[in-house]
Scaffold this active site. Structure first.
Site, PDB file in Angstrom:
ATOM      1  N   LYS A 153      -1.372  -0.134  -8.092  1.00 53.49           N
ATOM      2  CA  LYS A 153      -0.694   0.022  -9.620  1.00 53.49           C
ATOM      3  C   LYS A 153      -0.989  -1.138 -10.672  1.00 53.49           C
ATOM      4  O   LYS A 153      -1.246  -1.019 -11.698  1.00 53.49           O
ATOM      5  CB  LYS A 153       0.708   0.221  -9.725  1.00 53.49           C
ATOM      6  N   ASP A 163       6.099   5.491 -15.187  1.00 52.17           N
ATOM      7  CA  ASP A 163       7.265   5.642 -14.317  1.00 52.17           C
ATOM      8  C   ASP A 163       8.689   5.279 -15.014  1.00 52.17           C
ATOM      9  O   ASP A 163       9.677   5.710 -14.641  1.00 52.17           O
ATOM     10  CB  ASP A 163       7.159   4.465 -13.084  1.00 52.17           C
TER      11      ASP A 163
HETATM   12  P1  NAP Z   1       8.024  -2.473  -3.450  1.00 53.80           P
HETATM   13  O1  NAP Z   1       7.095  -3.456  -4.419  1.00 53.80           O
HETATM   14  O2  NAP Z   1       7.595  -2.663  -1.977  1.00 53.80           O
HETATM   15  O3  NAP Z   1       9.457  -3.094  -3.576  1.00 53.80           O
HETATM   16  C1  NAP Z   1       9.574  -4.257  -3.274  1.00 53.80           C
HETATM   17  C2  NAP Z   1      11.177  -4.585  -3.483  1.00 53.80           C
HETATM   18  O4  NAP Z   1      11.949  -3.902  -2.725  1.00 53.80           O
HETATM   19  C3  NAP Z   1      11.421  -6.178  -3.532  1.00 53.80           C
HETATM   20  O5  NAP Z   1      12.623  -6.355  -4.433  1.00 53.80           O
HETATM   21  C4  NAP Z   1      12.113  -6.484  -2.275  1.00 53.80           C
HETATM   22  O6  NAP Z   1      12.983  -7.435  -2.216  1.00 53.80           O
HETATM   23  C5  NAP Z   1      12.802  -4.878  -1.921  1.00 53.80           C
HETATM   24  N1  NAP Z   1      13.006  -4.731  -0.490  1.00 53.80           N
HETATM   25  C6  NAP Z   1      12.208  -3.913   0.340  1.00 53.80           C
HETATM   26  N2  NAP Z   1      12.630  -4.068   1.473  1.00 53.80           N
HETATM   27  C7  NAP Z   1      13.890  -4.485   1.449  1.00 53.80           C
HETATM   28  C8  NAP Z   1      15.086  -4.743   2.231  1.00 53.80           C
HETATM   29  N3  NAP Z   1      14.725  -4.397   3.904  1.00 53.80           N
HETATM   30  N4  NAP Z   1      16.067  -5.315   1.994  1.00 53.80           N
HETATM   31  C9  NAP Z   1      16.347  -5.730   0.885  1.00 53.80           C
HETATM   32  N5  NAP Z   1      15.392  -5.445  -0.066  1.00 53.80           N
HETATM   33  C10 NAP Z   1      14.133  -5.098   0.204  1.00 53.80           C
HETATM   34  O7  NAP Z   1       7.957  -1.093  -3.887  1.00 53.80           O
HETATM   35  P2  NAP Z   1       7.870  -0.457  -5.462  1.00 53.80           P
HETATM   36  O8  NAP Z   1       6.480  -0.144  -5.911  1.00 53.80           O
HETATM   37  O9  NAP Z   1       8.640  -1.384  -6.220  1.00 53.80           O
HETATM   38  O10 NAP Z   1       8.783   1.090  -5.133  1.00 53.80           O
HETATM   39  C11 NAP Z   1       9.838   0.896  -4.582  1.00 53.80           C
HETATM   40  C12 NAP Z   1      10.455   2.371  -4.326  1.00 53.80           C
HETATM   41  O11 NAP Z   1      10.304   3.019  -5.519  1.00 53.80           O
HETATM   42  C13 NAP Z   1       9.507   3.037  -3.265  1.00 53.80           C
HETATM   43  O12 NAP Z   1      10.141   3.650  -2.209  1.00 53.80           O
HETATM   44  C14 NAP Z   1       8.864   3.973  -4.095  1.00 53.80           C
HETATM   45  O13 NAP Z   1       8.109   5.061  -3.405  1.00 53.80           O
HETATM   46  C15 NAP Z   1       9.655   4.420  -5.050  1.00 53.80           C
HETATM   47  N6  NAP Z   1       8.936   5.009  -6.488  1.00 53.80           N
HETATM   48  C16 NAP Z   1       9.469   6.262  -6.744  1.00 53.80           C
HETATM   49  C17 NAP Z   1       8.998   6.838  -7.849  1.00 53.80           C
HETATM   50  C18 NAP Z   1       9.508   8.070  -8.251  1.00 53.80           C
HETATM   51  O14 NAP Z   1       9.033   8.618  -9.016  1.00 53.80           O
HETATM   52  N7  NAP Z   1      10.752   8.805  -7.754  1.00 53.80           N
HETATM   53  C19 NAP Z   1       8.023   6.076  -8.484  1.00 53.80           C
HETATM   54  C20 NAP Z   1       7.673   5.032  -8.335  1.00 53.80           C
HETATM   55  C21 NAP Z   1       8.077   4.211  -6.936  1.00 53.80           C
HETATM   56  P3  NAP Z   1      12.414  -8.834  -1.825  1.00 53.80           P
HETATM   57  O15 NAP Z   1      11.841  -9.302  -3.265  1.00 53.80           O
HETATM   58  O16 NAP Z   1      13.721  -9.636  -1.492  1.00 53.80           O
HETATM   59  O17 NAP Z   1      11.305  -8.534  -0.917  1.00 53.80           O
END
Ligand code: NAP
Length: 267
Positions: free
Chosen positions: A68, A104
């Site tokens: 992305k 999104d």
């Molecule tokens: P990402 O970049 O991997 O998210 C990173 C974030 O998650 C960081 O803030 C990280 O915290 C936190 N995190 C990860 N593991 C953690 C843990 N064990 N404890 C505390 N914080 C943790 O992912 P993303 O692309 O932003 O997406 C996030 C979620 O949204 C995914 O599951 C994705 O599938 C979902 N999503 C859904 C849709 C939908 O249409 N429903 C659309 C987009 C995304 P730190 O900074 O502390 O590492």
């Protein structure tokens, strides 16, 4: 029926095998009787994607992790919202240029607004990754008061500074209060579906709780919230809304919500 006139759409990501978008968009194309097909493209090298779009005349792409952010400099143009968010999840080829937008934030805000009005609400967003950035951008457009909560303090403070929100470290979440709580981290996702960052005891029945995670559909956070009597927004509902926005941008037609929802198991 696929023939010489069929227009090709798809999703790029790594992996993409789990994606529900092919089910959702092909159902929409069928319902609208459009001669289009939507296929998964597992991609390892994003640098070739924009050339492939031009060369193969691919009409549109959904873009998922991990591309992305990295696709942005490869595009001919992207809109102001996706530039501010720093992520593109939707690409369109208009025959001349390859364009990018982010749906999104639209999906997240619309999914919430179908349940409650965001006006004057106090929101807590957990996370500071791409999904959180899209969400924070969208919520700020609605003028809500917003606290970003993150485990990594410097990453959390950075997004808070950039979008002019408050920040709190994750281990102090229980000191906060809010009307709307959103998990924008992958915590709770398959295969670690037993996990949640939010203590159940902190949830109140007056809150709306949204989880962006949609695999499993009923995350631990959503189950806890339902048990506490909260209104909930599932990740699948956001997926549907962002998909509707994609379909409408690509085709210029009104998306068939019911068929798309049914295709991903929402109704
Ligand atoms: P990402 O970049 O991997 O998210 C990173 C974030 O998650 C960081 O803030 C990280 O915290 C936190 N995190 C990860 N593991 C953690 C843990 N064990 N404890 C505390 N914080 C943790 O992912 P993303 O692309 O932003 O997406 C996030 C979620 O949204 C995914 O599951 C994705 O599938 C979902 N999503 C859904 C849709 C939908 O249409 N429903 C659309 C987009 C995304 P730190 O900074 O502390 O590492």
């Amino acid at each position: 029926m696929i023939n010489g006139e069929t227009k090709v759409y798809g999703i790029i990501g790594n992996p993409v095998g789990h994606s529900l978008s092919p089910l959702m968009h092909n159902a929409a194309f069928r319902e609208k009787k459009l001669n289009c097909v939507y296929v998964p493209f597992p991609v390892s090298d994003v640098s070739q994607v924009v050339n492939a779009v031009r060369c193969l005349k691919i009409q549109g792409l959904s873009v998922t992790a991990p591309f992305k952010e990295s696709i942005i400099p490869l595009l001919d143009e992207c809109d102001e919202s996706s530039r501010k968010i720093g992520a593109v999840n939707t690409v369109k080829f208009n025959g001349v240029k390859v364009l990018g937008i982010n749906t999104d934030w639209i999906g997240a805000v619309r999914a919430i607004e179908r349940k409650i009005s965001l006006k004057d609400k106090k929101c807590v967003v957990i996370g500071a990754g791409g999904a959180a950035r899209a969400l924070v951008f969208g919520l700020k457009k609605w003028g809500v008061s917003l606290i970003v909560v993150n485990r990594n303090v410097s990453r959390g403070e950075k997004i808070a500074r950039e979008f002019f929100t408050d920040f709190a470290p994750l281990d102090r979440i229980e000191e906060l209060s809010c009307d709307v709580l959103i998990n924008a981290t992958p915590v709770g996702m398959f295969p670690r579906e037993g996990e949640t960052l939010v203590p159940k005891s902190w949830l109140k029945g007056s809150m709306l709780v949204m989880d962006m995670v949609y695999r499993p559909r009923m995350t631990k956070l959503i189950r806890n919230a339902l048990e506490k009597g909260c209104e909930v927004v599932e990740g699948l509902e956001m997926l549907l809304e962002q998909g509707i926005a994609q379909f409408e941008w690509w085709t210029g037609e009104k998306a068939p919500r019911e068929s798309m929802a049914r295709a991903i198991g929402l109704t």
